[in-house]
Design a protein around this motif. Structure first.
Motif, PDB file in Angstrom:
ATOM      1  N   GLY A 228      33.579  43.948  43.933  1.00  0.00           N
ATOM      2  CA  GLY A 228      34.364  45.179  43.893  1.00  0.00           C
ATOM      3  C   GLY A 228      35.850  44.946  43.739  1.00  0.00           C
ATOM      4  O   GLY A 228      36.630  45.894  43.775  1.00  0.00           O
ATOM      5  N   ASN A 229      36.270  43.707  43.544  1.00  0.00           N
ATOM      6  CA  ASN A 229      37.686  43.383  43.397  1.00  0.00           C
ATOM      7  C   ASN A 229      38.106  43.655  41.951  1.00  0.00           C
ATOM      8  O   ASN A 229      37.565  43.047  41.024  1.00  0.00           O
ATOM      9  CB  ASN A 229      37.913  41.913  43.746  1.00  0.00           C
ATOM     10  CG  ASN A 229      39.370  41.501  43.732  1.00  0.00           C
ATOM     11  OD1 ASN A 229      40.105  41.811  42.812  1.00  0.00           O
ATOM     12  ND2 ASN A 229      39.778  40.768  44.759  1.00  0.00           N
ATOM     13  N   PRO A 230      39.082  44.556  41.733  1.00  0.00           N
ATOM     14  CA  PRO A 230      39.453  44.944  40.367  1.00  0.00           C
ATOM     15  C   PRO A 230      40.436  44.003  39.695  1.00  0.00           C
ATOM     16  O   PRO A 230      40.869  44.262  38.561  1.00  0.00           O
ATOM     17  CB  PRO A 230      40.096  46.321  40.570  1.00  0.00           C
ATOM     18  CG  PRO A 230      40.739  46.209  41.923  1.00  0.00           C
ATOM     19  CD  PRO A 230      39.807  45.347  42.749  1.00  0.00           C
ATOM     20  N   GLY A 231      40.820  42.919  40.353  1.00  0.00           N
ATOM     21  CA  GLY A 231      41.788  42.001  39.772  1.00  0.00           C
ATOM     22  C   GLY A 231      43.193  42.321  40.225  1.00  0.00           C
ATOM     23  O   GLY A 231      43.407  42.858  41.316  1.00  0.00           O
ATOM     24  N   GLY A 232      44.171  41.995  39.393  1.00  0.00           N
ATOM     25  CA  GLY A 232      45.561  42.228  39.765  1.00  0.00           C
ATOM     26  C   GLY A 232      46.470  41.259  39.044  1.00  0.00           C
ATOM     27  O   GLY A 232      46.300  40.995  37.848  1.00  0.00           O
ATOM     28  N   TYR A 233      47.421  40.695  39.782  1.00  0.00           N
ATOM     29  CA  TYR A 233      48.415  39.801  39.188  1.00  0.00           C
ATOM     30  C   TYR A 233      47.888  38.373  39.085  1.00  0.00           C
ATOM     31  O   TYR A 233      47.400  37.798  40.064  1.00  0.00           O
ATOM     32  CB  TYR A 233      49.693  39.806  40.025  1.00  0.00           C
ATOM     33  CG  TYR A 233      50.417  41.125  40.030  1.00  0.00           C
ATOM     34  CD1 TYR A 233      50.881  41.685  38.841  1.00  0.00           C
ATOM     35  CD2 TYR A 233      50.634  41.813  41.221  1.00  0.00           C
ATOM     36  CE1 TYR A 233      51.554  42.897  38.842  1.00  0.00           C
ATOM     37  CE2 TYR A 233      51.306  43.029  41.228  1.00  0.00           C
ATOM     38  CZ  TYR A 233      51.759  43.559  40.035  1.00  0.00           C
ATOM     39  OH  TYR A 233      52.424  44.766  40.036  1.00  0.00           O
ATOM     40  N   ALA A 234      48.038  37.788  37.892  1.00  0.00           N
ATOM     41  CA  ALA A 234      47.564  36.427  37.672  1.00  0.00           C
ATOM     42  C   ALA A 234      48.286  35.430  38.565  1.00  0.00           C
ATOM     43  O   ALA A 234      47.689  34.464  39.052  1.00  0.00           O
ATOM     44  CB  ALA A 234      47.739  36.041  36.204  1.00  0.00           C
ATOM     45  N   ASP A 235      49.585  35.651  38.814  1.00  0.00           N
ATOM     46  CA  ASP A 235      50.325  34.670  39.615  1.00  0.00           C
ATOM     47  C   ASP A 235      49.855  34.644  41.062  1.00  0.00           C
ATOM     48  O   ASP A 235      49.922  33.600  41.726  1.00  0.00           O
ATOM     49  CB  ASP A 235      51.834  34.897  39.531  1.00  0.00           C
ATOM     50  CG  ASP A 235      52.264  36.275  39.968  1.00  0.00           C
ATOM     51  OD1 ASP A 235      51.394  37.136  40.195  1.00  0.00           O
ATOM     52  OD2 ASP A 235      53.487  36.514  40.077  1.00  0.00           O
ATOM     53  N   GLU A 236      49.343  35.776  41.577  1.00  0.00           N
ATOM     54  CA  GLU A 236      48.784  35.774  42.933  1.00  0.00           C
ATOM     55  C   GLU A 236      47.512  34.933  42.967  1.00  0.00           C
ATOM     56  O   GLU A 236      47.280  34.151  43.901  1.00  0.00           O
ATOM     57  CB  GLU A 236      48.486  37.206  43.382  1.00  0.00           C
ATOM     58  CG  GLU A 236      49.713  38.079  43.564  1.00  0.00           C
ATOM     59  CD  GLU A 236      50.485  37.760  44.835  1.00  0.00           C
ATOM     60  OE1 GLU A 236      49.879  37.340  45.820  1.00  0.00           O
ATOM     61  OE2 GLU A 236      51.731  37.937  44.827  1.00  0.00           O
ATOM     62  N   ALA A 285      41.185  39.028  37.348  1.00  0.00           N
ATOM     63  CA  ALA A 285      41.540  37.865  38.166  1.00  0.00           C
ATOM     64  C   ALA A 285      40.411  37.467  39.114  1.00  0.00           C
ATOM     65  O   ALA A 285      40.253  36.278  39.423  1.00  0.00           O
ATOM     66  CB  ALA A 285      42.813  38.161  38.962  1.00  0.00           C
ATOM     67  N   ALA A 286      39.613  38.441  39.565  1.00  0.00           N
ATOM     68  CA  ALA A 286      38.488  38.115  40.449  1.00  0.00           C
ATOM     69  C   ALA A 286      37.470  37.241  39.727  1.00  0.00           C
ATOM     70  O   ALA A 286      36.912  36.294  40.306  1.00  0.00           O
ATOM     71  CB  ALA A 286      37.821  39.401  40.945  1.00  0.00           C
ATOM     72  N   GLU A 287      37.236  37.525  38.448  1.00  0.00           N
ATOM     73  CA  GLU A 287      36.296  36.732  37.656  1.00  0.00           C
ATOM     74  C   GLU A 287      36.850  35.333  37.403  1.00  0.00           C
ATOM     75  O   GLU A 287      36.127  34.330  37.506  1.00  0.00           O
ATOM     76  CB  GLU A 287      36.041  37.405  36.316  1.00  0.00           C
ATOM     77  CG  GLU A 287      35.466  38.799  36.396  1.00  0.00           C
ATOM     78  CD  GLU A 287      35.321  39.425  35.024  1.00  0.00           C
ATOM     79  OE1 GLU A 287      34.280  39.191  34.372  1.00  0.00           O
ATOM     80  OE2 GLU A 287      36.249  40.132  34.589  1.00  0.00           O
ATOM     81  N   PHE A 288      38.129  35.271  37.034  1.00  0.00           N
ATOM     82  CA  PHE A 288      38.727  33.975  36.719  1.00  0.00           C
ATOM     83  C   PHE A 288      38.876  33.108  37.961  1.00  0.00           C
ATOM     84  O   PHE A 288      38.816  31.875  37.880  1.00  0.00           O
ATOM     85  CB  PHE A 288      40.069  34.176  36.014  1.00  0.00           C
ATOM     86  CG  PHE A 288      39.901  34.531  34.561  1.00  0.00           C
ATOM     87  CD1 PHE A 288      39.910  33.546  33.592  1.00  0.00           C
ATOM     88  CD2 PHE A 288      39.689  35.835  34.178  1.00  0.00           C
ATOM     89  CE1 PHE A 288      39.731  33.852  32.255  1.00  0.00           C
ATOM     90  CE2 PHE A 288      39.508  36.164  32.847  1.00  0.00           C
ATOM     91  CZ  PHE A 288      39.533  35.170  31.870  1.00  0.00           C
ATOM     92  N   PHE A 289      39.063  33.730  39.105  1.00  0.00           N
ATOM     93  CA  PHE A 289      39.097  32.999  40.372  1.00  0.00           C
ATOM     94  C   PHE A 289      37.763  32.287  40.590  1.00  0.00           C
ATOM     95  O   PHE A 289      37.725  31.077  40.872  1.00  0.00           O
ATOM     96  CB  PHE A 289      39.375  33.981  41.512  1.00  0.00           C
ATOM     97  CG  PHE A 289      39.299  33.394  42.894  1.00  0.00           C
ATOM     98  CD1 PHE A 289      40.326  32.602  43.383  1.00  0.00           C
ATOM     99  CD2 PHE A 289      38.210  33.645  43.709  1.00  0.00           C
ATOM    100  CE1 PHE A 289      40.261  32.063  44.666  1.00  0.00           C
ATOM    101  CE2 PHE A 289      38.142  33.117  44.987  1.00  0.00           C
ATOM    102  CZ  PHE A 289      39.164  32.316  45.466  1.00  0.00           C
ATOM    103  N   ALA A 290      36.666  33.027  40.424  1.00  0.00           N
ATOM    104  CA  ALA A 290      35.339  32.437  40.591  1.00  0.00           C
ATOM    105  C   ALA A 290      35.068  31.374  39.535  1.00  0.00           C
ATOM    106  O   ALA A 290      34.551  30.285  39.835  1.00  0.00           O
ATOM    107  CB  ALA A 290      34.275  33.538  40.529  1.00  0.00           C
TER     108      ALA A 290
END
Length: 383
Positions: A228-236, A285-290
Motif C-alpha cells: 500500500g506504499n505509494p512511493g515518494g521521493y527517490a532521495d528518501e 519507490a516502494a517497488e524499487f526499494f524491494a
C-alpha cells in the motif's frame, strides 16, 4: 419562366443568409491558441452560465490525460495545498482517517492519530462521523468532508459521531499534525517489523530510527512492509538503501533530455536476514526499494506482484496556483532493469482477498491474521 426566376432568387437568398450566419460566428485570427479562442467565445457568447476556472481546470486535466500516461496528473489550485501537506506528511486537522462505507448515514472512522486532538476529545476507531458543525455528511465524498473539517490552526470544529446507535457531538481543536511515516514492532523470534507508509519527507529519518530501535531490542532479522506504499521521493529511498546495502549502485535515472544520474552506496551496511512485503498497491519507490534489496541478494520478497511504475514526475506549478505532476524521466534498478508495466514479482506469492487487502491498506489487519507476514516470518526462520 417566372417560376424558374423566383426559384433561382430563392436559392440565392438562402445562400446569402447562410453566408451571413457563417460570418457572424467567424473568429478573428489574432495569434491566440485554439484554447484561448474557444474560452473567449464561451465567455462572451455562451447563453448559459460559464465558469472560467472550471473550464481551464477541465482543459488542463484533458491535456494531461491526452498524453496517455497514467502517472502524469493535474492538480487544481484549490487542491494544491492538500497535495503539499500530503508529501510533507503533515497537515492542519483533527487527526482522523475516514472511509466511505455502504452505510448511508456518514463516514467510518478507520484511524485516530495517537496523541492527536480527535483522540483527546474522545473519538474512537469504529465511530461513524455523521455531521460537521450543522452539515449532515451522508452521501458526501471523503474530499468534501475533509474540506469541511479542515480550517486554520488553533480553531475548533464540532464533529457529530454515531456510536452504538447514539449520536454525540465533540468539539475538536484543529492542530498541525505530523503523520508518522515509519512504525516498528518486535515480533516473536527476534524479528523486527518496520512498516513504511510512504517515501515522502522524513521517511529515511524515521525508518532508520525504527531499524536502530529494533536492533537495540535484539532484532536478529527485519521485515519491511511496503504494502500500500505509494512511493515518494527517490532521495528518501536512496538514504535507506545506503544504510542497508554494501558499496555499489543503488538507483539510476534518465530524464527527458537524456541526462543520466546514478546514486551509489558506501561500504557500510547492515547484514541481517531481511524480507520485504509488497502487493499490487506498492508503487514507485516502494517497488524499487524491494527490487534493490533483492538484486543485492539482501532480502526475499513476499506478497503479490507490484504495480509496475517506471517513470518519475516533477511537480510544476502554474500561474494560477495549480500544478501538473509530469512524467519527465525513467528510473532503473541497480542492475539497470526498468519496472515499467512489469513490477516486482515476489519470491513467494501469497494472495489475499479484497477484504484483507483493504484491512492491510488501512492498517487494521491484526498481526495474527496476516498470512503474508506469517509467510515472511517462516522464510526468515530458514535463513
Amino acid at each position: 419562366m417566372k417560376k424558374k426566376i423566383l426559384l433561382t432568387l430563392s436559392h440565392i437568398l438562402v445562400a446569402a443568409l447562410a453566408a451571413v450566419v457563417t460570418l457572424s460566428f467567424a473568429v478573428p485570427k489574432t495569434g491566440a491558441s485554439k484554447l484561448d479562442q474557444l474560452e473567449s467565445l464561451i465567455l462572451e457568447r455562451f447563453i448559459g452560465d460559464s465558469d472560467r476556472v472550471a473550464m481551464e481546470d477541465a482543459a488542463a486535466e484533458a491535456m494531461v490525460a491526452s498524453l496517455g500516461d497514467r502517472w502524469s496528473y493535474y492538480i487544481p489550485a484549490d487542491e494544491y495545498e492538500a497535495y503539499q501537506e500530503q508529501v510533507a506528511n503533515a497537515f492542519v486537522g483533527v487527526g482522523i482517517t475516514i472511509q466511505v462505507t455502504e452505510e448511508s448515514e456518514g463516514l467510518l472512522v478507520v484511524d485516530v492519530t495517537r496523541g492527536g486532538p480527535a483522540e483527546e476529545a474522545g473519538i474512537l476507531v469504529g465511530d461513524t462521523l455523521v455531521a460537521v458543525e450543522e452539515t449532515r455528511i451522508a452521501g458526501m465524498s471523503t474530499t468534501e468532508v475533509r474540506n469541511l473539517v479542515r480550517g486554520e490552526e488553533g480553531t475548533w470544529v464540532n464533529l457529530t459521531i454515531s456510536r452504538g446507535g447514539r449520536e454525540e457531538t465533540f468539539s475538536v481543536e484543529r492542530r498541525r499534525i505530523e503523520v508518522p511515516v515509519a512504525a516498528y514492532t518486535m515480533l516473536d523470534k527476534h524479528i523486527g517489523l518496520v512498516r513504511i507508509e510512504n517515501f515522502d519527507l522524513r521517511c529515511a529519518e524515521e525508518t532508520i530510527a525504527a531499524i536502530e530501535a529494533l536492533l537495540e531490542q535484539g532484532a536478529e532479522g527485519l521485515i519491511f512492509d511496503v504494502r500500500g506504499n505509494p512511493g515518494g521521493y527517490a532521495d528518501e529511498m536512496v538514504k535507506i538503501l545506503d544504510y542497508l546495502l554494501p558499496e555499489g549502485e543503488l538507483f539510476r535515472t534518465v530524464d527527458y533530455a537524456g541526462r543520466e544520474h546514478v546514486d551509489s552506496s558506501d561500504e557500510r551496511c547492515l547484514e541481517l536476514p531481511m524480507a520485504v512485503l509488497v502487493n499490487e498497491d506498492s508503487y514507485s519507490a516502494a517497488e524499487f526499494f524491494a527490487a534493490a534489496l533483492r538484486e543485492y541478494d539482501w532480502a526475499v520478497i513476499v506478497g503479490q506482484k507490484t504495480c509496475g511504475k517506471g517513470y518519475f514526475q516533477n511537480t510544476l506549478t502554474l500561474n494560477d496556483g495549480s500544478a501538473v505532476g509530469l512524467s519527465v524521466g525513467k528510473y532503473f534498478t541497480p542492475k539497470g532493469e526498468s519496472l515499467a508495466d512489469v513490477g516486482v514479482t515476489p519470491d513467494l506469492t501469497v494472495e489475499v482477498d479484497e477484504e484483507t487487502r483493504m484491512k492491510i491498506y488501512y492498517g487494521t489487519l491484526p498481526i495474527e491474521e496476516d498470512v503474508q507476514l506469517e509467510a515472511a516470518l517462516e522464510l526468515l526462520e530458514t535463513e
